[in-house]
Write a protein that holds these residues in place. Structure first.
Motif, PDB file in Angstrom:
ATOM      1  N   ILE A 401      55.510  32.746  53.461  1.00  0.00           N
ATOM      2  CA  ILE A 401      56.481  33.814  53.210  1.00  0.00           C
ATOM      3  C   ILE A 401      57.219  33.596  51.897  1.00  0.00           C
ATOM      4  N   GLY A 402      57.646  32.360  51.680  1.00  0.00           N
ATOM      5  CA  GLY A 402      58.474  32.092  50.505  1.00  0.00           C
ATOM      6  C   GLY A 402      57.736  32.155  49.186  1.00  0.00           C
ATOM      7  N   VAL A 403      56.461  31.803  49.173  1.00  0.00           N
ATOM      8  CA  VAL A 403      55.729  31.698  47.906  1.00  0.00           C
ATOM      9  C   VAL A 403      54.580  32.698  47.809  1.00  0.00           C
ATOM     10  N   MET A 404      53.732  32.770  48.836  1.00  0.00           N
ATOM     11  CA  MET A 404      52.532  33.605  48.736  1.00  0.00           C
ATOM     12  C   MET A 404      52.829  35.096  48.898  1.00  0.00           C
ATOM     13  N   GLU A 405      53.718  35.446  49.807  1.00  0.00           N
ATOM     14  CA  GLU A 405      53.943  36.868  50.077  1.00  0.00           C
ATOM     15  C   GLU A 405      54.386  37.648  48.840  1.00  0.00           C
ATOM     16  N   PRO A 406      55.348  37.149  48.043  1.00  0.00           N
ATOM     17  CA  PRO A 406      55.716  37.922  46.840  1.00  0.00           C
ATOM     18  C   PRO A 406      54.532  38.138  45.903  1.00  0.00           C
ATOM     19  N   GLN A 407      53.629  37.176  45.824  1.00  0.00           N
ATOM     20  CA  GLN A 407      52.458  37.346  44.962  1.00  0.00           C
ATOM     21  C   GLN A 407      51.507  38.403  45.513  1.00  0.00           C
ATOM     22  N   LEU A 408      51.360  38.441  46.826  1.00  0.00           N
ATOM     23  CA  LEU A 408      50.460  39.421  47.440  1.00  0.00           C
ATOM     24  C   LEU A 408      51.044  40.834  47.408  1.00  0.00           C
ATOM     25  N   MET A 409      52.361  40.932  47.342  1.00  0.00           N
ATOM     26  CA  MET A 409      53.017  42.235  47.379  1.00  0.00           C
ATOM     27  C   MET A 409      53.267  42.811  45.977  1.00  0.00           C
ATOM     28  N   GLN A 410      52.897  42.090  44.931  1.00  0.00           N
ATOM     29  CA  GLN A 410      53.166  42.563  43.578  1.00  0.00           C
ATOM     30  C   GLN A 410      52.281  43.761  43.236  1.00  0.00           C
ATOM     31  N   THR A 411      52.586  44.391  42.105  1.00  0.00           N
ATOM     32  CA  THR A 411      51.852  45.597  41.714  1.00  0.00           C
ATOM     33  C   THR A 411      50.863  45.338  40.589  1.00  0.00           C
ATOM     34  N   SER A 412      50.949  44.204  39.945  1.00  0.00           N
ATOM     35  CA  SER A 412      49.994  43.883  38.881  1.00  0.00           C
ATOM     36  C   SER A 412      48.607  43.675  39.478  1.00  0.00           C
ATOM     37  N   GLU A 413      47.622  44.420  38.971  1.00  0.00           N
ATOM     38  CA  GLU A 413      46.275  44.325  39.529  1.00  0.00           C
ATOM     39  C   GLU A 413      45.697  42.922  39.372  1.00  0.00           C
ATOM     40  N   MET A 414      45.921  42.283  38.236  1.00  0.00           N
ATOM     41  CA  MET A 414      45.404  40.939  38.031  1.00  0.00           C
ATOM     42  C   MET A 414      46.079  39.956  38.993  1.00  0.00           C
ATOM     43  N   GLY A 415      47.374  40.125  39.174  1.00  0.00           N
ATOM     44  CA  GLY A 415      48.097  39.251  40.110  1.00  0.00           C
ATOM     45  C   GLY A 415      47.648  39.464  41.540  1.00  0.00           C
ATOM     46  N   ILE A 416      47.437  40.726  41.931  1.00  0.00           N
ATOM     47  CA  ILE A 416      46.957  41.033  43.285  1.00  0.00           C
ATOM     48  C   ILE A 416      45.592  40.387  43.512  1.00  0.00           C
ATOM     49  N   LEU A 417      44.714  40.519  42.525  1.00  0.00           N
ATOM     50  CA  LEU A 417      43.350  40.011  42.670  1.00  0.00           C
ATOM     51  C   LEU A 417      43.352  38.482  42.828  1.00  0.00           C
ATOM     52  N   THR A 418      44.113  37.790  41.987  1.00  0.00           N
ATOM     53  CA  THR A 418      44.160  36.322  42.051  1.00  0.00           C
ATOM     54  C   THR A 418      44.776  35.850  43.355  1.00  0.00           C
ATOM     55  N   SER A 419      45.900  36.444  43.753  1.00  0.00           N
ATOM     56  CA  SER A 419      46.584  35.992  44.975  1.00  0.00           C
ATOM     57  C   SER A 419      45.752  36.307  46.217  1.00  0.00           C
ATOM     58  N   THR A 420      45.048  37.440  46.211  1.00  0.00           N
ATOM     59  CA  THR A 420      44.198  37.773  47.359  1.00  0.00           C
ATOM     60  C   THR A 420      43.002  36.831  47.431  1.00  0.00           C
ATOM     61  N   ALA A 421      42.455  36.478  46.261  1.00  0.00           N
ATOM     62  CA  ALA A 421      41.336  35.528  46.240  1.00  0.00           C
ATOM     63  C   ALA A 421      41.777  34.162  46.773  1.00  0.00           C
ATOM     64  N   LEU A 422      42.998  33.743  46.448  1.00  0.00           N
ATOM     65  CA  LEU A 422      43.523  32.475  46.960  1.00  0.00           C
ATOM     66  C   LEU A 422      43.757  32.557  48.466  1.00  0.00           C
ATOM     67  N   LEU A 423      44.275  33.687  48.935  1.00  0.00           N
ATOM     68  CA  LEU A 423      44.457  33.872  50.379  1.00  0.00           C
ATOM     69  C   LEU A 423      43.104  33.823  51.081  1.00  0.00           C
TER      70      LEU A 423
END
Length: 774
Positions: A401-423
């Motif tokens: 919740i503290g670290v991963m969720e903000p990355q998954l909820m962001q709007t940047s497509e590159m950030g979404i792709l990287t964080s989802t791949a890590l998840l």
């Protein structure tokens, strides 16, 4: 020049050997033991220079001789019988005295010698020593000295000593009670103030010594049990260095010059000392400390588990390091690199950037993160039940919740792709049931009641991830779908229930038609009462006998029956269901029969294997064998297939207009869902004859609409069949790439649709075959 500890002739110093035995008879063991001990204590009485290193004295030799005497004495006696030398060591509190000498490090290097002596004594003596107060009390005090200062010359000896203690506790878990200090009790006991002042005062010099009895400080009161059995313990071999630890020096970690920095309570000092040593710059020390923690968390004692999670910083260590390593990753990492980086096993693998031919920016940081996540996963997997739950919840709250969720909820497509791949990667990697449960709650939430369209965003992260399955970016859609596909393969009942089953419980996707008493669910010809024969449907008027399989062909295509499970008759129903799927795609849109090796039988084999695997996963979930009776269902409730199936069905409805890779992933997830052995899933996804309620759709009805659209669009494409065959051969690598073909997206969609219908037919048949065998 070496200093003499004792003004006796050199020949008498040390344990009698062969040369001495020729000159005089061997001294009794106890006399020799006392001699060596007095030689050590007399050094402190007579020496005037305490700056010389201990290696310039005979102290190490005398300690070795004392240990040798104790081992010889034990070998010469029956197991469990304490000899006079051991009695002397216990009665005269020799370990207490050695602890004080080690704490003062007088002469320089004495702490190292004391640690080695303790380690060898505990590791080599067979009889149980820790239950003795004059053993576990100084052991506890020595534990507190370990890890006080990082990168000291004694780190190696400290970790070896701590690991020996951990191994002893693993052999006899009840011994851990000797190492759980209760501050409230100690404050109430007489003499506690002396103990605390001894442990916390700064600049304290060497404790006063007597020549025989050791130090005179007030003992602490420890609770514990005695009389425990003892098992032989061998020294552990040094552990291989891995990137888990060597990469930590890239992190900015707060310097901890003293152990008290992370010791809010002194309740479980063994854990606290190991926690400090996990921060050692020496990777081998850090790995050994992690191994020690792994042993301690697995101890079955509830009191130790509570103390571990409530009175130490173990939870903070795990989660803070996870967060630091995650934040150290580059903002953008190629999802393929995240997916294909080699399997991570903490403590075993090393990584050299110079020797890596497939290096990419951020690989070292990625391996460090995945390696530490693997350690957390394995630690929770091995931990005592209550400790495991507490540790997993800490990872959930402080990292997910503290670290991963903000990355998954962001709007940047590159950030979404990287964080989802890590998840996606950690979903694949997790093996601990307890940590998996927390991960599932993080991704999906804990809700189990049926979804409504108005409340699909009740759990924001779940809603966002499902929406990403239909993202404008195909890469994000594919990655998120792959994450859900792997999530569905995890052995956790809540995953499927939350995503699908909770919306099918009442079967309100069906329209209930009471049947006459003489009617049966399946009539003699295999038709379900009230169902429409698809061969009479106008969409299927062009069905030819060549497109269907006879009953005998179905039986020969099915997985072979075992001697214990003979085949049953009555395949008519499944024969009709399977042919329904196979006949969905019209002849002019089929191309597989032109290419060898793309027949239906390949799907049968795969479906049989996959269904067996899914049955093994779902066995302990106690699912019903047949659908819930319609008379007991709430059919009046408005049906909503749920957010997940809604997005999948929407994407399936656009299969003719989506990229090939997206279609493969959408159909892959749907086939995974179809494999689950739950009667409601089977009915809703694989039964073409189900009577759908008004306004409801099923997987079959979605495909029927796609086929209707396809039949109209085929008429507008010139040379449709040759183009379709060429595209199939190119996809299979049977034809070289050539000029771009018109309507390529639609043609690839038709091929995926045909293969998907064959796959669904195979799954339906395999599931029927399994249900019809005892």
């Amino acid at each position: 020049m070496r200093r003499e500890l004792y003004p006796w002739p050199e020949v008498s110093q040390g344990f009698p050997g062969k040369a001495m035995s020729k000159l005089a008879p061997s001294l009794p063991l106890q006399e020799d033991f006392v001699y060596h001990w007095k030689a050590i204590t007399h050094y402190y009485i007579e020496t005037s220079d305490d700056k010389a290193p201990v290696t310039d004295t005979n102290i190490p030799s005398h300690l070795d001789q004392m240990l040798g005497i104790l081992l010889q004495e034990e070998r010469e006696r029956e197991f469990g019988v304490t000899g006079p030398c051991m009695e002397y060591l216990l009665h005269h509190k020799i370990l207490e005295t050695l602890y004080t000498l080690g704490k003062a490090d007088c002469p320089p290097g004495m702490r190292q010698q004391v640690l080695v002596f303790y380690t060898k004594l505990l590791g080599r003596i067979q009889q149980p020593l820790l239950p003795h107060i004059n053993v576990h009390r100084p052991v506890q005090k020595l534990i507190r000295l370990c890890g006080e200062v990082l990168a000291t010359p004694t780190e190696n000896e400290e970790i070896q000593f701590l690991c020996i203690v951990c191994a002893k506790l693993k052999q006899n878990p009840y011994l851990v009670n000797f190492f759980l200090e209760n501050k409230l009790k100690s404050l109430a006991s007489k003499g506690t103030a002396d103990v605390i002042s001894e442990d916390t005062s700064k600049g304290q010099g060497q404790d006063s010594l007597s020549t025989d009895t050791g130090q005179s400080c007030q003992p602490e009161e420890l609770s514990g049990a005695t009389g425990l059995e003892h098992a032989e313990l061998d020294d552990e071999p040094p552990h291989q260095l891995d990137d888990l630890s060597t990469s930590l020096d890239n992190l900015t970690v707060t310097s901890l010059p003293e152990a008290t920095v992370i010791r809010p309570n002194q309740d479980y000092n063994l854990v606290n000392s190991l926690l400090n040593l996990t921060r050692s710059p020496d990777g081998r020390i850090a790995v050994k400390a992690c191994e020690g923690l792994m042993l301690l968390v697995s101890l079955p004692e509830p009191a130790a588990a509570r103390c571990l999670t409530q009175s130490t910083c173990l939870c903070e260590l795990l989660t803070d390091r996870l967060a630091s390593l995650y934040k150290a990753l580059p903002q953008s990492v190629d999802p393929l690199d995240i997916e294909t980086v080699e399997a991570i096993n903490w403590g075993l693998d090393s990584y050299s950037h110079k020797e890596d031919a497939s290096a990419f920016p951020g690989k070292r940081a990625l391996i460090s993160f995945l390696s530490w996540f693997d350690y957390c996963d394995q630690l929770i997997k091995e931990a005592q039940k209550t400790a495991a739950v507490a540790l997993a919840k800490a990872v959930h709250e402080r990292f997910f919740i503290g670290v991963m969720e903000p990355q998954l909820m962001q709007t940047s497509e590159m950030g979404i792709l990287t964080s989802t791949a890590l998840l996606h990667r950690i979903v694949r990697q997790v093996t601990s049931d307890v940590l998996l449960q927390e991960m599932v709650f993080f991704i999906l939430g804990e809700q189990r009641e049926p979804e409504t369209l108005a409340e699909i965003s009740r759990h924001p992260l779940r809603h966002r991830l499902i929406e990403h399955c239909d993202h404008i970016s195909d890469e994000i859609s594919i990655m998120t779908l792959r994450m859900f596909e792997h999530l569905l393969q995890k052995p956790n009942e809540h995953i499927l229930y939350n995503l699908v089953l909770r919306n099918l419980e009442e079967r309100n996707y069906t329209e209930y038609k009471p049947v006459c008493p003489e009617d049966k669910d399946v009539v003699e010809n295999g038709l379900i009462a009230g169902a429409v024969d698809l061969e009479e449907d106008p969409l299927f008027t062009d069905i030819s006998p060549d497109n269907t399989l006879s009953n005998q062909e179905w039986l020969s295509s099915s997985p072979p029956a075992t001697p214990d499970h003979p085949k049953n008759d009555g395949k008519t129903e499944v024969h009709k269901i399977v042919n329904s799927f196979l006949c969905l795609v019209p002849d002019e849109a089929k191309s597989s029969y032109h290419v060898e090796g793309t027949g239906y039988d390949t799907y049968l084999r795969d479906a049989h294997r996959q269904f067996r695997d899914y049955c093994a996963i779902c066995l302990r979930w106690e699912w019903p064998g047949s659908p819930k009776a319609l008379e007991k269902c709430n059919l009046e409730a408005t049906f909503f297939e749920g957010h997940f199936l809604k997005v999948l069905f929407d994407r399936m409805g656009r299969i003719l207009d989506q990229p090939y890779d997206v279609n493969l992933q959408v159909t892959s997830v749907l086939s995974r869902l179809s494999l689950f052995p739950h009667p409601h899933i089977h009915e809703y996804l694989l039964d073409p004859y189900v009577n759908l309620a008004s306004g409801c759709r099923s997987l079959f009805s979605v495909i029927v609409r796609v086929v209707g659209d396809l039949m109209v669009r085929i008429q507008r494409i010139q040379d449709f069949t040759p183009k379709l065959l060429l595209v199939r051969k190119r996809l299979l690598g049977l034809e070289p790439e050539g000029p771009i073909i018109d309507h390529i997206t639609l043609l690839e969609g038709v091929i995926v649709l045909e293969e998907f219908c064959k796959e669904l037919a195979a799954i339906a048949f395999v599931k029927y075959h399994a249900s019809s065998t005892p």
